[in-house]
Design a protein around this motif. Structure first.
Motif, short mmCIF file in Angstrom:
data_model
loop_
_atom_site.label_atom_id
_atom_site.label_comp_id
_atom_site.label_asym_id
_atom_site.label_seq_id
_atom_site.Cartn_x
_atom_site.Cartn_y
_atom_site.Cartn_z
N LYS A 1 23.70 109.79 51.81
CA LYS A 1 24.68 110.01 53.09
C LYS A 1 24.26 109.59 54.20
N THR B 1 24.85 105.84 55.97
CA THR B 1 26.10 105.48 56.66
C THR B 1 25.64 105.19 58.25
N LEU B 2 24.69 106.06 58.84
CA LEU B 2 24.26 105.89 60.16
C LEU B 2 23.80 104.58 60.43
N ALA C 1 24.78 101.91 60.73
CA ALA C 1 26.01 101.22 61.44
C ALA C 1 25.58 101.31 63.05
N LEU D 1 30.29 101.69 54.88
CA LEU D 1 31.24 102.42 55.62
C LEU D 1 31.75 101.51 56.79
N GLU E 1 35.36 100.01 57.89
CA GLU E 1 35.82 100.15 59.25
C GLU E 1 36.46 98.68 59.68
N ARG F 1 39.45 97.86 57.81
CA ARG F 1 40.63 98.75 58.15
C ARG F 1 41.33 98.33 59.54
N SER G 1 44.34 103.00 57.18
CA SER G 1 42.97 103.96 57.69
C SER G 1 43.03 104.93 56.56
N SER G 2 44.08 105.56 56.32
CA SER G 2 43.73 106.75 55.40
C SER G 2 43.46 106.03 53.95
N TYR H 1 39.55 105.27 53.97
CA TYR H 1 38.73 106.23 53.90
C TYR H 1 38.87 107.06 52.70
N ALA I 1 36.60 104.97 50.32
CA ALA I 1 35.07 105.44 50.72
C ALA I 1 34.72 106.54 50.28
N ALA I 2 35.45 107.77 50.56
CA ALA I 2 35.31 108.99 50.30
C ALA I 2 35.02 108.98 48.82
N TYR J 1 31.55 107.37 47.75
CA TYR J 1 30.48 108.28 47.98
C TYR J 1 30.53 109.53 47.37
N TRP J 2 31.55 110.11 47.14
CA TRP J 2 31.71 111.48 46.17
C TRP J 2 31.16 111.01 45.06
#
Lengths: 379, 347
Positions: A312, A315-316, A318, A326, A330, A333, A344-345, A348, A351-352, A355-356
């Motif tokens: 998780k 993702t940082l 970036a 992610l 972006e 999008r 956008s939705s 996301y 991506a969710a 990742y999930w």
């Protein structure tokens, strides 16, 4: 007065047929509902509220993601439909989300690396697999070098070099996680052993490192890796822009891994150490053959949950300009060609879901290991 | 480093910063120094962390208790919450709240009006502002006094209970003190505060208290995410209290509420507090993700803008790391002190 029964009468000579379970042991739906949904006025209220909430959320999700979604068609079709997800947008961007700007003709290299990685990981995780030691050696030793050579390219064997600035998308996310996992586990073991070492200086250094790294946010570690490393290393040796956050990631999660491994080391009974020493086994052999195999096995759930956190946290990256999955979402999008109310939705949500699945899969695996270990301890 | 033009002193601290920060708890303008910008960042980090810890604890305890509920659907909904939220990266959730929920809200002219003079629009949440007049201090004193009286009374009551076994109505007296004293002070001071409601003038709202969307998104994201971990800790803690304790309490005739309050919760807290502390620390550290949505926290203001303008990478990073370490140490010290009160006293 004692009576003796004839011996034969005390034994049955044929199997007794299994009796059916009592009639009322399996509750009817009505009794089940009365017990589990409507046992008290407060429970009734909870049932009404939570059912309403669940129905609303699920219906919203289904209508957005499936019923009203646009499956094929261009951006015009998506703009005209503000109620549903625009999956054709994901379809159009799928290659970008997967490989970033990696040249299309060379993408088989990424696929190949990922397939080999997946096979090795499956081999490592499958409990009854033969020769797991070989798998560990391949995964932690050979695979990182071979994979890097394959992805980056080696002119000598006819693979054109592909600059890391072109890498992106899911491949970066997976790469970051695998590099983090491959390097943080051995480093964590070393730090944990150092923390329990009898040498005061080694112990002090390890404690200081672990506590400082665990006390600061991952972002600052990435900043440090990105901005400070070039200051302290001669320009010729400055690592590549992709390598710097990888080093940061590995160093960061090594501190967390060290604490997990330490817990495992502490859980090993002292008799194991003493037994090994009584047999005249040296420190490193003892650790390698007796202590670490046991310690690492019992902390597998902790190690896996650190991996989930690491996955998780990728993702940082970036923040230092690496186009991970992610970041690719972006970038896709805000593509003006696809501008629309649901883009956008949709991005996301996609991506969710991705990742999930990764994280949920890992946590399920760790739960199954946990159950297996618990069984082992009972018997 | 000197060759590359990187400063190694702290001279920059008192130089004029010259950049804007849109939400500040302490006075700041473009003429302020880098040092003041640093304190603005620290204050914003502390603000969002403190609010996040409170909110995450409340949500987390509610979800954790729901997971253990006898009610099947409540337990299932809570389980789904935990399993979904825990397995999605925090950054993705923050971006979702910010870019997909709060930013697409209508412009101020078409704000969504909620009851109580609250407005939602793409510039944030506008609440009625409270204006204090002379005499508001009296109410403050009354609140402090009622807390003090309640503490004193409960100490006295437990003394009485130890000596005579009689129970005094602590809860009723406390409630009475907490409502009665401030209310009396409020009347005595003659309604010492008024609400100013936000009004739409031109393109924006005048008056009222504005909560910026960056802050709202960060707070929501942090507390929803951390709550899923706290819920698991709470569930684990309560389940770890052996069933015999509850059954023994019931056998002694304690009602359900007292069993929970006097038998289960104190023992569960012992197990809950240490991992809860590490979740609080995680929340504080995760507040640095503010930088992705532009909330001016320590990392965004100091390790971002200040570092870029001054180039003093070494000093700025050292100070940033030191601040997080100090916040972490203070938080864990406070939680350890709290833990000591609940820990088993062993010889």
């Amino acid at each position: 007065m004692t009576t003796t029964l004839p011996v034969a009468a005390a034994f049955h000579h044929e199997y007794i047929p299994a009796t059916p379970p009592p009639a009322d042991i399996r509750p009817s739906p009505v009794t089940w509902a009365l017990k589990n949904l409507f046992s008290s006025p407060f429970s009734c209220l909870l049932t009404v509220c939570f059912t309403g909430l669940a129905v609303w959320l699920v219906s919203q999700f289904l209508s957005f993601a499936l019923i009203n979604a646009v499956w094929r068609g261009d951006s015009e079709v998506c703009r005209a439909n503000p109620d549903g997800a625009c999956w054709s947008f994901i379809g159009a961007k799928l290659n970008y989300l997967q490989y970033g700007a990696y040249p299309a003709t060379e993408r088989w290299r990424v696929d190949l690396t990922q397939v080999i990685g997946a096979i090795l990981i499956a081999w490592l995780l499958w409990r009854n697999a033969p020769r797991r030691n070989t798998a560990a050696l391949l995964f932690f030793g050979v695979y990182p070098i071979a994979g890097f050579a394959l992805l980056r390219g080696v002119e000598a064997i006819g693979l054109p070099v592909i600059d890391t600035t072109l890498w992106g998308g899911m491949m970066i996310t997976l790469l970051m996680s695998v590099v983090g996992i491959v390097f943080s586990l051995p480093l964590g073991v070393v730090l944990a052993l150092g923390r329990r070492s009898g040498l005061p200086i080694v112990r002090a250094v390890c404690v200081f490192y672990i506590e400082v790294v665990r006390g600061v946010p991952f972002i600052t570690v990435l900043f440090m890796a990105n901005f400070m490393m070039p200051l302290f290393v001669p320009e010729a040796l400055t690592p590549d822009r992709l390598l710097r956050p990888m080093i940061g990631t590995a160093l960061f999660s090594a501190a967390y891994m060290a604490e997990i491994v330490r817990a495992g080391l502490q859980a090993i009974p002292k008799g194991q150490y003493e037994g090994a020493q009584a047999l005249g086994v040296g420190y490193f052999t003892m650790m390698r053959l007796i202590i670490l195999p046991q310690a690492l096995t019992i902390v597998i759930p902790g190690i896996v949950s650190t991996f989930i956190g690491l996955f998780k946290d990728t993702t940082l990256v970036a923040i230092v300009g690496i186009a991970d999955f992610l970041r690719a979402v972006e970038a896709a999008r805000i593509d003006p060609n696809w501008a629309g109310p649901t883009i956008s939705s949709t991005g996301y949500l996609f991506a969710a879901i991705i990742y999930w699945f990764f994280c949920f899969g890992m946590s399920r695996y760790s739960q199954s290991v946990e159950r297996h270990l618990a069984r082992g301890h009972k018997s | 480093m000197r060759q590359r033009g990187i400063p190694l002193t702290f001279d920059f601290w008192n130089q004029t910063a010259g950049f804007q920060i849109n939400q500040t708890l302490i006075p700041y303008d473009t003429l302020s120094s880098y040092g003041q910008a640093f304190w603005v960042g620290v204050a914003n980090t502390l603000l969002v962390s403190a609010c996040g810890i409170v909110l995450a604890t409340v949500i987390g305890f509610l979800i954790g208790i729901s997971r253990l509920s006898n009610n099947w659907i409540a337990a299932k909904v809570a389980t789904s919450y935990v399993e979904v939220i825990r397995n999605i990266p925090l950054l993705l959730q923050l971006l979702f709240w910010y870019n997909a929920v709060l930013k697409p809200l209508p412009a101020p002219k078409a704000s969504i009006a909620l009851p109580g003079g609250i407005y939602l629009n793409n510039r944030g949440i506008i609440l009625p502002a409270v204006e204090f007049h002379a005499g508001a201090g009296l109410v403050g004193i009354a609140i402090v006094a009622s807390v003090a009286f309640t503490i004193a009374f409960s100490a006295y009551a437990s003394g009485v209970q130890k000596r005579t076994g009689k129970q005094l109505p602590v809860l009723a007296v406390g409630l009475l003190l907490h409502t009665g004293l401030p209310l009396a002070a409020y009347v005595a001071a003659g309604s010492p505060w008024t609400f100013t409601y936000p009004e739409l003038r031109g393109f924006n709202f005048r008056g009222g208290q504005q909560i910026y969307p960056e802050f709202a998104a960060l707070l929501l994201g942090l507390s929803v995410y951390t709550a899923s971990f706290i819920a698991e800790i709470v569930r684990g803690g309560i389940q770890a209290v052996s069933k015999g304790q509850t059954e023994a309490a019931h056998a002694l005739g304690l009602p359900q509420g007292k069993t929970l309050r006097l038998v289960v919760v104190p023992q569960a807290l012992r197990i809950i507090i240490p991992p809860l502390t590490s979740q609080y620390l995680n929340l504080i550290k995760n507040s640095s993700l503010a930088v992705f949505i532009g909330y001016p926290d320590l990392v965004q203001v100091f390790a971002g803008s200040v570092l870029n303008q001054t180039g003093a990478a070494v000093q700025v990073m050292a100070i940033t790391l030191a601040v997080y370490l100090v916040i972490s140490l203070i938080t864990s010290a406070a939680m350890n002190a709290f833990n000591l009160r609940f820990a088993l006293v062993e010889r």
